[in-house]
Design an enzyme around this catalytic site. Sequence first.
Site, PDB file in Angstrom:
ATOM      1  N   ARG A 145     -43.729 -51.636  38.331  1.00 33.51           N
ATOM      2  CA  ARG A 145     -42.661 -52.621  38.135  1.00 33.51           C
ATOM      3  C   ARG A 145     -43.243 -54.031  38.078  1.00 33.51           C
ATOM      4  NH1 ARG A 145     -40.625 -48.985  42.087  1.00 33.51           N
ATOM      5  NH2 ARG A 145     -38.866 -47.734  41.341  1.00 33.51           N
ATOM      6  N   ARG A 198     -31.800 -42.808  47.526  1.00 33.00           N
ATOM      7  CA  ARG A 198     -32.747 -41.696  47.373  1.00 33.00           C
ATOM      8  C   ARG A 198     -33.210 -41.202  48.742  1.00 33.00           C
ATOM      9  NH1 ARG A 198     -36.014 -44.980  42.648  1.00 33.00           N
ATOM     10  NH2 ARG A 198     -35.018 -43.998  40.842  1.00 33.00           N
ATOM     11  N   ASP A 208     -33.321 -47.091  46.229  1.00 29.85           N
ATOM     12  CA  ASP A 208     -34.337 -46.481  47.091  1.00 29.85           C
ATOM     13  C   ASP A 208     -33.688 -45.938  48.368  1.00 29.85           C
ATOM     14  OD1 ASP A 208     -36.957 -47.834  45.702  1.00 29.85           O
ATOM     15  OD2 ASP A 208     -35.311 -49.250  45.880  1.00 29.85           O
TER      16      ASP A 208
END
Length: 316
Positions: free
Chosen positions: A93, A156, A153
Amino acid sequence: MPIGISKSRKVVVVGTGFVGSSYAYSLVNQGIANELVLVDLNKEKAEGEARDLNHGMPFGFPMRIRSGGYEECSDADLVVITAGANQAPGETRLDLVSKNAKIFKTIVTSIMETGFQGIFVVATNPVDILSHVTLSVSGLPKERVIGSGTILDTARFRYLLSEHFQVDSRNVHAYIIGEHGDSELAVWSHVQIGGVPLKRYAKLDNVEENKDMQLIFENVRDAAYHIIERKGATYYGIGMGLARLTKAILDNENSIITVSTLLEGEYGLDNVFLGVPAVVNQYGVREILELELNPQEQAKLEKSGKILKELTEKVL
């Protein structure tokens, strides 16, 4: 009109690629906004997406949907930026920094020229740095510039923990904080299953060093790489995450969400955007929650902040 006064519930999405379109689709399915405008350099793409979404209106919620230009931002409550170069296979990223920073400076300048006084939500990677660029260029108060941060995140993390322990993910409370990327960290000291600390629930003496828990975190941290290798991009999860954030803002929920926001002394860090738990309402970020981190977690967060601060300073 500033957010909190307007009742239009108007959202402008800049960028109608996979993420922008998935977000728009989530808004329509959940009936979160009253008015949705899609903006893209490829005007035909934006118009096509708007038509496609409108054709599903009989199955969804009443909403005005159309394509348009930056002028639509003048009275928007929320402008969500998903435009920018995509992360290629093998690319981090942070590799996207320079090219997307240039794109953002142009986009944000164009939006502010319309008189926009609402809230920016940034989803483009690297999201923490681009959120800082948006704040710098826009001149808006820090609470009105929000990055999607570690919202995905964290989702997840909760999902993988729920799969491992066979518990509904909505009853798993856990946070991923720091950079939305390789230096992020799991706050193991605050993971709870139905209010029971993970250490006690799982009967683990040292949660962080447990191989199963380590694997769960690695799969969270590297999830985007695995998905990009298989299908080229990630977009459904973040689309739904952005819709959740939008609902928290427009409905004035005062919800706690791990967004990227400017730290000014919190966690001992200053002048850097990081993903941390924050209370979000119709005015943006109401307050940052400072979790009591253990020494290992604090060190990892400081390292993550240092990486982002150094790169941000170069870009700005």
